[in-house]
Design a protein around this motif. Structure first.
Motif, short mmCIF file in Angstrom:
data_model
loop_
_atom_site.label_atom_id
_atom_site.label_comp_id
_atom_site.label_asym_id
_atom_site.label_seq_id
_atom_site.Cartn_x
_atom_site.Cartn_y
_atom_site.Cartn_z
N LEU A 177 0.76 -1.18 0.08
CA LEU A 177 -0.03 0.03 0.03
C LEU A 177 0.71 1.27 -0.14
CD1 LEU A 177 -2.53 1.52 0.26
CD2 LEU A 177 -2.59 1.17 2.56
N TRP A 178 1.98 1.32 0.94
CA TRP A 178 3.08 2.36 0.68
C TRP A 178 3.54 2.73 -0.66
CZ3 TRP A 178 4.28 6.56 2.86
CH2 TRP A 178 3.94 6.69 4.27
N ARG A 179 3.77 1.49 -1.43
CA ARG A 179 4.64 1.64 -2.62
C ARG A 179 3.59 2.25 -3.62
NH1 ARG A 179 7.94 -3.15 -4.89
NH2 ARG A 179 6.05 -4.35 -5.30
N ARG A 180 2.31 1.73 -3.63
CA ARG A 180 1.08 2.27 -4.49
C ARG A 180 0.92 3.77 -4.15
NH1 ARG A 180 -2.95 -1.08 -6.29
NH2 ARG A 180 -4.68 0.34 -5.64
N THR A 181 0.98 4.19 -2.88
CA THR A 181 0.42 5.74 -2.42
C THR A 181 1.83 6.41 -2.99
OG1 THR A 181 -0.66 4.80 -0.76
CG2 THR A 181 0.04 6.98 -0.75
N LEU A 182 3.05 6.05 -2.86
CA LEU A 182 3.99 6.79 -3.13
C LEU A 182 4.17 7.08 -4.75
CD1 LEU A 182 6.77 5.52 -0.91
CD2 LEU A 182 5.62 7.53 -0.54
N ARG A 183 3.60 6.10 -5.54
CA ARG A 183 3.60 6.26 -7.12
C ARG A 183 2.78 7.02 -7.30
NH1 ARG A 183 4.45 -0.45 -8.71
NH2 ARG A 183 6.60 -0.47 -8.19
N ARG A 184 1.58 7.10 -6.65
CA ARG A 184 0.47 8.22 -6.98
C ARG A 184 1.10 9.17 -6.89
NH1 ARG A 184 -3.78 4.06 -4.78
NH2 ARG A 184 -5.27 3.64 -6.72
N ILE A 185 1.71 9.57 -5.42
CA ILE A 185 2.29 11.02 -5.39
C ILE A 185 3.34 11.39 -6.37
CG2 ILE A 185 3.62 12.26 -3.59
CD1 ILE A 185 2.32 10.55 -1.56
N ALA A 186 4.15 10.43 -6.76
CA ALA A 186 5.24 10.65 -7.71
C ALA A 186 4.72 11.33 -9.19
CB ALA A 186 6.14 9.35 -7.93
N SER A 187 3.55 10.70 -9.56
CA SER A 187 2.85 10.94 -10.76
C SER A 187 1.80 12.05 -10.54
CB SER A 187 2.13 9.52 -11.42
OG SER A 187 1.26 8.96 -10.42
N ASN A 188 1.56 12.68 -9.34
CA ASN A 188 0.68 13.73 -9.15
C ASN A 188 -0.78 13.23 -9.33
OD1 ASN A 188 2.61 15.78 -8.52
ND2 ASN A 188 2.97 15.99 -10.67
N SER A 189 -0.94 12.00 -9.07
CA SER A 189 -2.44 11.39 -9.09
C SER A 189 -2.94 10.97 -7.76
CB SER A 189 -2.13 10.01 -10.02
OG SER A 189 -1.34 9.18 -9.42
N LEU A 190 -2.41 11.61 -6.84
CA LEU A 190 -3.02 11.46 -5.27
C LEU A 190 -4.29 12.48 -5.33
CD1 LEU A 190 -3.07 9.60 -2.81
CD2 LEU A 190 -1.87 11.43 -1.86
N PRO A 191 -5.59 11.82 -5.27
CA PRO A 191 -6.51 12.78 -5.02
C PRO A 191 -6.55 13.63 -3.66
CG PRO A 191 -7.44 10.56 -5.57
CD PRO A 191 -5.94 10.65 -5.30
N PRO A 192 -7.01 15.02 -3.63
CA PRO A 192 -7.00 15.76 -2.55
C PRO A 192 -7.70 14.75 -1.24
CG PRO A 192 -8.70 16.42 -3.92
CD PRO A 192 -8.04 15.48 -4.92
N LEU A 193 -7.12 15.35 -0.09
CA LEU A 193 -7.72 14.68 1.02
C LEU A 193 -9.05 15.36 1.40
CD1 LEU A 193 -5.92 13.86 4.16
CD2 LEU A 193 -8.07 15.07 4.44
N THR A 194 -10.10 14.50 1.80
CA THR A 194 -11.40 15.09 2.22
C THR A 194 -12.07 14.19 3.39
OG1 THR A 194 -12.01 15.28 -0.26
CG2 THR A 194 -13.64 15.08 1.32
N LEU A 195 -12.37 14.81 4.33
CA LEU A 195 -12.83 14.19 5.75
C LEU A 195 -14.19 14.18 5.33
CD1 LEU A 195 -11.29 16.62 8.35
CD2 LEU A 195 -10.16 14.40 7.54
N PRO A 196 -14.72 12.93 5.94
CA PRO A 196 -16.14 12.70 5.93
C PRO A 196 -16.78 13.56 7.16
CG PRO A 196 -14.86 11.01 7.04
CD PRO A 196 -13.76 11.84 6.44
N SER A 197 -18.07 13.54 6.98
CA SER A 197 -19.02 14.17 8.12
C SER A 197 -18.80 13.50 9.22
CB SER A 197 -20.30 14.63 7.56
OG SER A 197 -20.79 13.34 7.54
N PRO A 198 -19.00 14.04 10.40
CA PRO A 198 -19.36 13.09 11.78
C PRO A 198 -20.33 12.10 11.63
CG PRO A 198 -18.79 15.38 12.20
CD PRO A 198 -19.12 15.35 10.92
#
Length: 456
Positions: free
Chosen positions: A297-318
């Motif tokens: 999972l770390w490797r997948r996430t780092l590859r997304r970051i390197a390719s500028n394809s990580l979506p923005p962070l969004t918090l769910p409502s309570p």
């Protein structure tokens, strides 16, 4: 071999409350002299389970050890029977057994030590370690079951750890392999801790504590085969690493140096099996397999970051978050105590992330990603190397191969929902909050694990 003074010197502060750690052949025989040096030891409580323990020569040693300290002392023995869990009734039994003692001696492995650290309170507590099975001996924290949920609670430091090489070599191989699995978490947990610092969580990141054991990563991988075969020298080295890992957690005041998403997955499996009245596998077995998945999972996430394809962070409502927590955990007990306990912790995490504007903090981190990438790459390890070490040691590579296997359904549930269990931030939280930890993503990681020989 004494470790505590070296660690205090490394950290530049007397952070370690452990008086001494002895790793040597025959270390258990030092117990009488250690008790004699205490100011008071006329009344000694001995805490143990009902399992036999043997030296490498096949000799049982518990009775002989108790006889060796009995002369001139009153010994009160508390034997915890069956498959021991650190739940509230068991801890209460241990507390009662230790209540009137001057000192406490625990003979056993990780769960016994966790119980002993709570039951001893401020009394001197000497631990005779029976396997290098977990890294929780040498710290001032205990993993307990609270309302059916695994929680890390403050306890007290042991006074002394006695780690006898003859006893380690006589332990079942599965226990020492479990210790290897627990130590393999060094390849993901420090990265999770570093990630949490982006969001001002987990009391801040300490590079000294994070790398106290991580710097021995290559050495750990080299001894994997010897650990699996109970080679005494390799077991002694593993015991040193396990102890250093515990000391790093104690010095940091939290388990984050060695406990990230991989440990949360293991806790989730334990909770599920408890709700299903099924036995648990050894903790380190589960952690070792989970570490492979987390590294993927770390490797997948780092590859997304390197390719500028990580979506923005969004918090769910309570409300959305609470529904997710109760959906994940309400099946576990009719009263809903497990779900309620998990929601109480997850709600705190959500409130904190909202308060600090987590989306903005992630954006800031991504804008300066080069420095972060270098640090994370130094902390992480390739999943293929982790799989290689587990295979060489004879440890399980799949959850279905554990001493008490987990079903594919339970594994998927644990992976998909582990971020909802507690007030800690790991790579699972980042993936979930960026929309990259969907059911499809979980399935993809499990498929990738299968390709490298691990997984469900």
């Amino acid at each position: 071999m004494t470790l505590t003074s070296d660690i205090n010197a490394q950290l530049g502060t007397p952070a370690i409350g452990l008086a001494s750690v002895v790793i040597a052949s025959g270390a258990r025989t030092q117990l009488p002299s250690i008790l004699e040096r205490l100011p008071h030891s006329a009344h000694v409580a001995v805490l143990m389970d009902d399992r036999p323990y043997y030296t490498s020569q096949g000799k049982p040693f518990k009775s002989a050890l108790i006889d060796a300290i009995a002369t001139g002392r009153t010994i009160h023995t508390t034997v915890l029977t069956g498959n021991v869990h650190a739940d509230e009734p068991t801890v209460a039994t241990a507390r009662a057994g230790c209540a009137n003692a001057d000192a406490v001696v625990t003979i056993g492995s990780g769960t016994l030590c966790d119980i002993g650290k709570v039951a001893a309170g401020e009394k001197p507590h000497i631990v005779v370690q029976t396997a290098a099975s977990v890294n929780g001996f040498a710290d001032d924290q205990s993993v307990l079951l609270v309302k059916g949920v695994k929680r890390t609670a403050a306890s007290t430091w042991p006074h002394t750890l006695l780690i006898d090489e003859d006893v380690l070599a006589g332990a079942p191989q599965i226990l020492n392999r479990s210790g290897l699995g627990d130590m393999i978490s060094m390849f993901t947990a420090p990265a999770d801790w570093y990630l949490s610092s982006f969001f001002a969580m987990d009391r801040g990141f300490s590079a000294d504590a994070a790398t106290m054991t991580r710097r021995y990563g290559d050495s750990l991988l080299r001894i994997a085969g010897g650990v699996g075969q109970s080679v005494p020298a390799d077991l002694a080295t593993l015991a040193k690493f396990v102890t250093l890992s515990g000391l790093s957690m104690g010095a940091a005041g939290q388990t984050s140096p060695s406990s990230g998403m991989e440990h949360t997955v293991s806790h989730m499996l334990d909770m599920a099996h408890g709700a299903q009245n099924r036995p648990n596998a050894h903790h380190g077995e589960q952690v070792g397999v989970a570490t492979v998945l987390v590294s993927l999972l770390w490797r997948r996430t780092l590859r997304r970051i390197a390719s500028n394809s990580l979506p923005p962070l969004t918090l769910p409502s309570p409300d959305e978050a609470q529904r997710a927590v109760y959906t994940a955990f309400s099946w576990m007990d009719q009263a809903g105590e497990v779900a309620g306990e998990c929601w109480s912790d997850y709600a705190k995490k959500l409130q904190h992330l909202d308060h600090i504007n987590a989306a903005y903090r992630l954006q800031r981190a991504l804008e300066n990603w080069g420095d972060h990438a270098a640090t994370l790459n130094s902390l992480l390890e390739q999943p293929e190397r982790i799989v290689g070490a587990l295979r060489e040691s004879g440890s399980p590579l799949r959850f279905s191969e554990l001493s008490h296997p987990a079903t594919a359904q339970t594994v998927t549930w644990a992976l998909a929902n582990c971020h909802l269990m507690r007030n800690r931030f790991t790579i699972a939280d980042l993936a979930f909050l960026t929309g990259t930890w969907t059911a499809e993503d979980v399935a993809d990681v499990l498929e990738e694990a299968a390709q490298v020989g691990a997984g469900a």
